[in-house]
Enzyme design. Structure first.
Site, PDB file in Angstrom:
ATOM      1  CG  ASP A 114      -1.776  -1.222   1.345  1.00  0.00           C
ATOM      2  OD1 ASP A 114      -2.396  -1.615   0.346  1.00  0.00           O
ATOM      3  OD2 ASP A 114      -1.797  -1.824   2.442  1.00  0.00           O
ATOM      4  CE  LYS A 167       3.097  -2.394  -4.583  1.00  0.00           C
ATOM      5  NZ  LYS A 167       2.601  -2.060  -3.232  1.00  0.00           N
ATOM      6  N   GLY A 189      -4.293  -3.882  -4.545  1.00  0.00           N
ATOM      7  CA  GLY A 189      -4.996  -2.832  -5.259  1.00  0.00           C
ATOM      8  C   GLY A 189      -4.107  -1.636  -5.507  1.00  0.00           C
ATOM      9  CG  HIS A 190      -1.292  -1.132  -7.908  1.00  0.00           C
ATOM     10  ND1 HIS A 190      -0.479  -1.728  -8.843  1.00  0.00           N
ATOM     11  CD2 HIS A 190      -0.833  -1.562  -6.706  1.00  0.00           C
ATOM     12  CE1 HIS A 190       0.424  -2.476  -8.238  1.00  0.00           C
ATOM     13  NE2 HIS A 190       0.225  -2.384  -6.953  1.00  0.00           N
ATOM     14  CD  GLN A 214       0.629  -8.712  -2.425  1.00  0.00           C
ATOM     15  OE1 GLN A 214       1.402  -9.220  -3.200  1.00  0.00           O
ATOM     16  NE2 GLN A 214      -0.679  -8.731  -2.638  1.00  0.00           N
ATOM     17  CG  LEU A 255       1.096   9.248   0.663  1.00  0.00           C
ATOM     18  CD1 LEU A 255       0.738   8.016   1.461  1.00  0.00           C
ATOM     19  CD2 LEU A 255      -0.160   9.971   0.219  1.00  0.00           C
ATOM     20  CG  LEU A 256       6.980  15.699   1.924  1.00  0.00           C
ATOM     21  CD1 LEU A 256       7.747  15.051   3.067  1.00  0.00           C
ATOM     22  CD2 LEU A 256       7.944  16.421   0.980  1.00  0.00           C
ATOM     23  N   GLY A 275       1.047  14.756  -3.579  1.00  0.00           N
ATOM     24  CA  GLY A 275      -0.391  14.646  -3.834  1.00  0.00           C
ATOM     25  C   GLY A 275      -0.666  13.404  -4.648  1.00  0.00           C
TER      26      GLY A 275
END
Length: 429
Positions: free
Chosen positions: A13, A16, A40-41, A223, A330-331, A414
């Site tokens: 998660d 990727k 899931g991507h 994964q 996710l910075l 983002g």
């Protein structure tokens, strides 16, 4: 650079899909090499969001060849549903190819997954109930049914009939479940095979031909390294090998084919399901990150467990997977936190260690050793260059490089493809 392996470097998660989608713009081929529809991507671009489970992330580029490799376990029903959703969104799926050697997930695998987890009780692994593990079990036991078998009516019938004898005995005598009907299952899944037949081929040939022509091939894992069957937090792992080595067997290529190994990670850590998680946050900070980042499983919807960035786990992932650079996601989520922590070591029974123990009992006794860094208040989502980032954010990124020994090639601010700060072109040598 003609080949890149994308792999999660934490517990999955990590985002990727976004990086694969980004790199696929310059790739000629995208190859999914392991896992199943338990992964899931989520991909966002041009204001649209797509959630993929089996189809490679390069499917949105019509000129790219997209491969589901032999290392993937394929649920035909789930794959056809995914293809229908893409077609309704006017996405051309004719550039998809499925390995004739890929093993199938059938309904009895899913039921076995559910029954086994139920029987384990408190010792459950925390699977997604998608039949992934049981399908890989059959593959290792040499009773699996492959895509090529599904296309041969007599072969599929014989193998399915033989397997149902074993599986129905388990369901009725051990798990107190109803048996599966051969005629119903055969008719349904043989028809699925006929629908998928145009996509099925020997994908190893296609991948190696592309590499021989020096085309750009992107290998996409599911994964993460810490869920690797051999090198993850066993038994709380997946049933395949997400590390770069898994791309060799899962796509059917030689070691010389892999050039750059890109680890995808978040600026914090997450994991879904059971298992050790040394830096886990069970407080308001963890809740804040979960809600801000909407940390819920793409496939299951389960809330993800949240923790600080774990450099010990990352160095372990680097060693066993051959990672030589990081793509950080996710910075922007950390904006507003006064203090940010990085786990640089563990304390085990009063001793400081810098390795990731194999023993679950030792892991339970490990306490993270943190380095605290000042946070920032600025909104990062519109920033496109490293120099635009707040000084504290820049310092945080540099410390990630220092404590992991891995250079950063991208930083995400983002969810959109456009919200990516490029520090180095991944395709350049």
């Amino acid at each position: 650079m003609s080949s890149i392996v994308i792999m999660g470097s934490q517990w999955g998660d990590e985002g990727k899909g976004k990086m694969t989608d980004y790199l696929a713009q310059d790739a000629d081929m995208v190859v999914r090499f392991q896992g199943g529809n338990n992964a899931g991507h989520t991909i966002t671009f041009n204001g649209n969001t797509y959630k993929l489970q089996l189809v490679p992330s390069g499917i949105f580029e019509p000129s790219k060849v997209n491969i589901i490799g032999n290392g993937v376990v394929v649920n035909p029903q789930a794959l056809l549903k995914e293809l229908q959703i893409l077609k309704k969104a006017h996405v051309d799926t004719s550039n998809l190819k499925i390995s004739s050697r890929a093993h199938l997930i059938l309904p009895y695998h899913i039921q076995l997954d559910i029954s086994q987890e139920k029987q384990r009780g408190k010792g459950k692994v925390g699977t997604t109930h998608n039949g992934i593990g049981p399908a890989y079990m059959d593959k290792a036991a040499r009773i699996g049914i492959r895509m090529c078998d599904l296309l041969e009516k007599d072969t599929f019938a014989a193998k399915l009939k033989e397997n149902l004898v074993q599986k129905n005995a388990l369901f009725t005598k051990i798990y107190d479940e109803k048996p599966f009907d051969f005629d119903e299952l055969f008719a349904q899944y043989y028809e699925y095979g006929q629908q998928l037949k145009p996509y099925v081929t020997d994908t190893s040939v296609l991948v190696n031909q592309a590499l021989e022509k020096h085309q750009k091939v992107l290998f996409e894992g599911a994964q993460g390294v810490m869920l690797d069957l051999d090198h993850g937090t066993y038994p709380y792992v997946t049933s395949s090998n997400p590390i770069a080595g898994g791309a060799l067997t899962g796509a059917g290529v030689g070691p010389q084919s892999l050039q750059r190994m890109v680890g995808i990670c978040k600026v914090y850590s997450t994991r879904v399901g059971e298992g050790p998680f040394p830096t886990e946050l069970k407080d308001e900070t963890g809740d804040y990150i979960r809600q801000t980042a909407h940390e819920y499983g793409t496939v299951t919807g389960r809330p993800r467990r949240i923790g600080w960035f774990d450099a010990v786990a990352m160095r372990h992932a680097k060693r066993v997977s051959g990672m030589n650079c990081l793509s950080l996601n996710l910075l922007d989520i950390l904006t507003g936190l006064k203090t940010i922590k990085i786990c640089t070591a563990y304390e085990l029974d009063g001793q400081k260690i810098d390795y990731y123990p194999a023993s679950l009992k030792e892991l339970e006794r490990c306490r993270p050793v943190y380095e605290e860094l000042p946070g920032w208040e600025e909104n990062l989502t519109q920033m496109t260059k490293f120099e635009q980032l707040p000084e504290n954010a820049q310092h945080f990124l540099k410390r990630i490089e220092e404590v992991t020994g891995l250079p950063l090639i991208t930083v995400s601010v983002g969810p959109s493809r456009e919200q990516t700060i490029i520090l180095q072109d991944a395709w350049e040598e």
